[in-house]
Scaffold this motif. Structure first.
Motif, short mmCIF file in Angstrom:
data_model
loop_
_atom_site.label_atom_id
_atom_site.label_comp_id
_atom_site.label_asym_id
_atom_site.label_seq_id
_atom_site.Cartn_x
_atom_site.Cartn_y
_atom_site.Cartn_z
N SER A 83 2.30 -56.97 3.37
CA SER A 83 0.98 -57.58 3.52
C SER A 83 1.10 -59.10 3.59
O SER A 83 0.40 -59.75 4.38
CB SER A 83 0.06 -57.16 2.37
OG SER A 83 -0.18 -55.78 2.36
N GLN A 131 -2.70 -55.66 -4.73
CA GLN A 131 -1.52 -56.41 -4.30
C GLN A 131 -1.73 -57.92 -4.44
O GLN A 131 -0.80 -58.70 -4.21
CB GLN A 131 -1.20 -56.09 -2.83
CG GLN A 131 -0.83 -54.64 -2.56
CD GLN A 131 -0.57 -54.37 -1.09
OE1 GLN A 131 -0.56 -55.29 -0.27
NE2 GLN A 131 -0.37 -53.10 -0.74
N GLN A 190 -8.48 -51.27 -3.16
CA GLN A 190 -7.06 -51.01 -3.38
C GLN A 190 -6.48 -50.22 -2.21
O GLN A 190 -7.21 -49.55 -1.47
CB GLN A 190 -6.85 -50.25 -4.68
CG GLN A 190 -7.27 -51.03 -5.92
CD GLN A 190 -6.92 -50.32 -7.20
OE1 GLN A 190 -6.32 -49.23 -7.19
NE2 GLN A 190 -7.26 -50.91 -8.34
N TYR A 191 -5.16 -50.33 -2.06
CA TYR A 191 -4.49 -49.64 -0.96
C TYR A 191 -4.74 -48.14 -1.02
O TYR A 191 -5.07 -47.52 0.01
CB TYR A 191 -2.98 -49.92 -1.02
CG TYR A 191 -2.18 -49.12 -0.01
CD1 TYR A 191 -2.07 -49.55 1.32
CD2 TYR A 191 -1.57 -47.92 -0.37
CE1 TYR A 191 -1.36 -48.80 2.25
CE2 TYR A 191 -0.86 -47.16 0.55
CZ TYR A 191 -0.76 -47.61 1.85
OH TYR A 191 -0.07 -46.87 2.78
N SER A 220 2.98 -52.25 0.94
CA SER A 220 3.65 -53.07 -0.08
C SER A 220 3.12 -54.49 0.01
O SER A 220 2.66 -54.94 1.08
CB SER A 220 5.17 -53.07 0.12
OG SER A 220 5.52 -53.81 1.29
N ALA A 221 3.19 -55.21 -1.11
CA ALA A 221 2.72 -56.59 -1.13
C ALA A 221 3.54 -57.47 -0.20
O ALA A 221 3.01 -58.40 0.44
CB ALA A 221 2.78 -57.13 -2.56
N GLU A 243 0.72 -60.03 -6.75
CA GLU A 243 2.08 -60.04 -6.22
C GLU A 243 2.18 -60.87 -4.95
O GLU A 243 3.17 -61.60 -4.73
CB GLU A 243 2.53 -58.61 -5.96
CG GLU A 243 3.94 -58.47 -5.40
CD GLU A 243 5.03 -58.98 -6.34
OE1 GLU A 243 6.18 -59.15 -5.89
OE2 GLU A 243 4.72 -59.22 -7.53
#
Length: 478
Positions: free
Chosen positions: A116, A136, A180-181, A112-113, A139
Motif C-alpha cells: 500500500s 495499515q 480495514q483491509y 500488506s502495508a 505501519e
C-alpha cells in the motif's frame, strides 16, 4: 378534532418537506452509494477477492463519509470517479460541494502495508489526499518515515505521501470511520455487500426521519403556537380569559403542533424512503414531487388522533366515522390540488402550499355538502348515486358508437398516410431520375409532388417562369 388542527398537519408537513429536502437528498445519495456497492460485488464476483476488494474499499469509504455528512447536516459529499464513469482517472475519490470539487483522493488497498505504501507513493498523485486501509495506517507511517530517513530516490514522493496520508476519508469536520483491509475483502461477497447496503440504508433513513421530524416539529410548534397565541390574546383583551390560562393553552397548542409536525414529517419521510427501496428512485421522486407522501402522512396522523380519541371514550363511533371521512376527503383533495399547484406555480413550497390549501378548502366543502361521506344516510348522497347510475347507463349506450367512430377514423388516417407516403415516394423517385438524367424540369416536378403532400405549391413551376421573373422589373419574393 377541528378543521384548524387537520389543516395545520398538511400545512406544516408541506413546509417541512421543502425545508428538509437537503436531508432527504443526502439520504437518497447514500441509497445510490449502497446500490453501487452491491452492484460492484456482483460485477467483480468472478475476480479474486484480493483484486476486487480495492473497488469495495473506495465505495465503503464514500458511504461512510456521506453517512457522517448526513449526521452532521453538512452539504459536502464524496463520490468515486468510477461511479462517475471515469474508471481510469488517476483520482479515485472526489469530495464535492454542489458541482465544485474541493478535494481529490487517491485510495490504495493492498494485502500488506508495504505494498500500500509503494502504491500510494506515485509522483502523479501530487498533493492528493492518500488513503489506505485503517489497520495499515500506523505501519505505513513507520515505513514512510524509515524510507525518508534512508534518503532513497523516492524520498520526495514518500514525504508527500506522509504529508497527505489519512487514516480515513476526511475533510474539515466530516470523516469516515475508516475501512480495514479484511472489511473490504469480505464485502466482495455479494450477500454481505447487500447486508451492509441495507444496514446503511436503514440507518440513514432513520437519521433523515428523526432530523426532519425535529425541524418539522419546530415549524409545527411555531405555526400552532403562533395561531393560538393570537386567538388567546384576543380573548384576554376582551376579558374572556385569564392571562395565565391563555399562556397554558398556547403552550399546550405549541406542544401538540410540535408532535403533529414531527409525526407527519417523520411518516412522510418513511414513505419516501420505503418507496425508494422497494419501488425505485424514479417512483419515489415522482411521489415526492406530487406531495403525495405529505398528504398520506397527514391523513394517517389525523386519523390516528381520531381513533385515539374514540379509544379514550372522548368521541362516539359516529363522530369517529365522520372525522375519518373528513380526513380522507380533505387529504385526497389536498394531494391532487397540491400536485396541480406545484405544476402551475413552479416555485418551491409556494405552488404545493397554495394547491394544498385550495384542495383542503374544496375537500372541506365537498364533505360539508354531503356529496361524499361514509354511509348512505345522507339524502344528497343517494341522489348523487342515482344520477351516477343514469349517467352510467347513458355511457354504456354511447360507448359502442364511440368505438365504431374511432375505428372508422383510424381507417381514414391509415389510408391518408398511405396515400401521402406513395406521393412522397413518387416525388423522390422523380428527383432521383432528374439527378441521373440531369433534367431540372423533372426535379421541379418531383419537388412539387412532395410539396403537394403537405399542401405546399412551388411559386415557380419551371425554369422559364423563374428566368422571366428574374429578368423583369417586377418585385418578387422567394
Amino acid at each position: 378534532m377541528n378543521n384548524s388542527t387537520r389543516y395545520n398537519a398538511i400545512f406544516t408537513g408541506t413546509i417541512a418537506n421543502q425545508q428538509t429536502q437537503d436531508l432527504t437528498q443526502r439520504t437518497q445519495r447514500i441509497f445510490t452509494d449502497t446500490e453501487h456497492l452491491s452492484n460492484l460485488a456482483r460485477k467483480w464476483k468472478n475476480v479474486h477477492a484480493d483484486k476486487a476488494q480495492g473497488h469495495m474499499f473506495e465505495q465503503l469509504e464514500v458511504i461512510k463519509f456521506n453517512f457522517d455528512a448526513l449526521k452532521k447536516d453538512s452539504d459536502i459529499y464524496a463520490q468515486t470517479t468510477a461511479s462517475m464513469g471515469l474508471p481510469t482517472n488517476p483520482v479515485d475519490i472526489v469530495i464535492k460541494r454542489g458541482n465544485e470539487t474541493i478535494r481529490e483522493i487517491q485510495a490504495k488497498s493492498c494485502n500488506s502495508a508495504a505494498r500500500s505504501t509503494f502504491a500510494l507513493s506515485n509522483e502523479k498523485y501530487r498533493e492528493m489526499q492518500r488513503l489506505a486501509p485503517s489497520d495499515q495506517h500506523s505501519e505505513i507511517e513507520r515505513l514512510l518515515k524509515k524510507r525518508i530517513e534512508a534518503g532513497t530516490l523516492k524520498a520526495e514522493d514518500y514525504e508527500q505521501t506522509l504529508r497527505n496520508l489519512k487514516k480515513s476519508l476526511s475533510h474539515d469536520e466530516i470523516a469516515s470511520t475508516g475501512t480495514q483491509y479484511k472489511e473490504a475483502f469480505d464485502a466482495t461477497n455479494p450477500n454481505l455487500a447487500d447486508k451492509i447496503a441495507n444496514q446503511y440504508k436503514l440507518d440513514s433513513a432513520l437519521i433523515d426521519i428523526h432530523k426532519s421530524g425535529m425541524k418539522a416539529g419546530k415549524i409545527g410548534a411555531c405555526v400552532s403556537g403562533g395561531l393560538t397565541a393570537l386567538t388567546e390574546s384576543y380573548s384576554v383583551i376582551k376579558g374572556e380569559k385569564e392571562l395565565s390560562k391563555a399562556v397554558i393553552d398556547t403552550a399546550i397548542s405549541s406542544a401538540k403542533g410540535y408532535a403533529t409536525g414531527y409525526a407527519v414529517t417523520a411518516l412522510s419521510k418513511g414513505i419516501t424512503h420505503t418507496t425508494s427501496h422497494f419501488l425505485g428512485e424514479t417512483i419515489s421522486k415522482s411521489l415526492t414531487r406530487s406531495n403525495a407522501h405529505v398528504a398520506i402522512a397527514a391523513g394517517v396522523v389525523n386519523s390516528a388522533k381520531s381513533i385515539t380519541s374514540y379509544i379514550n371514550g372522548e368521541i362516539e363511533f359516529e363522530n369517529l366515522s365522520n372525522e375519518i371521512s373528513h380526513t380522507a376527503i380533505t387529504s385526497t383533495s389536498s394531494f391532487y390540488y397540491g400536485a396541480a399547484g406545484q405544476m402551475l406555480i413552479p416555485i418551491p413550497v409556494v405552488g404545493a402550499l397554495v394547491g394544498s390549501s385550495v384542495g383542503y378548502l374544496v375537500g372541506n366543502l365537498i364533505y360539508q355538502s354531503g356529496l361524499l361521506a361514509l354511509g348512505d344516510d345522507n339524502i344528497l348522497v343517494n341522489e348523487a348515486k342515482e344520477r351516477r347510475r343514469q349517467i352510467e347507463q347513458l355511457c354504456l349506450q354511447v360507448i359502442p358508437q364511440i368505438q365504431e367512430h374511432r375505428r372508422q377514423l383510424e381507417i381514414q388516417i391509415t389510408q391518408n398516410n398511405e396515400l401521402r407516403k406513395q406521393g412522397i415516394d413518387f416525388g423522390f423517385n422523380l428527383i432521383q431520375n432528374a439527378i441521373e438524367s440531369t433534367n431540372p424540369e423533372i426535379f421541379i416536378l418531383g419537388l412539387n409532388k412532395i410539396g403537394e403532400q403537405f399542401g405546399i405549391i412551388l411559386p415557380y413551376q419551371d425554369f422559364d417562369e423563374f428566368d422571366h421573373i428574374m429578368k423583369s422589373n417586377e418585385a418578387f419574393v422567394f
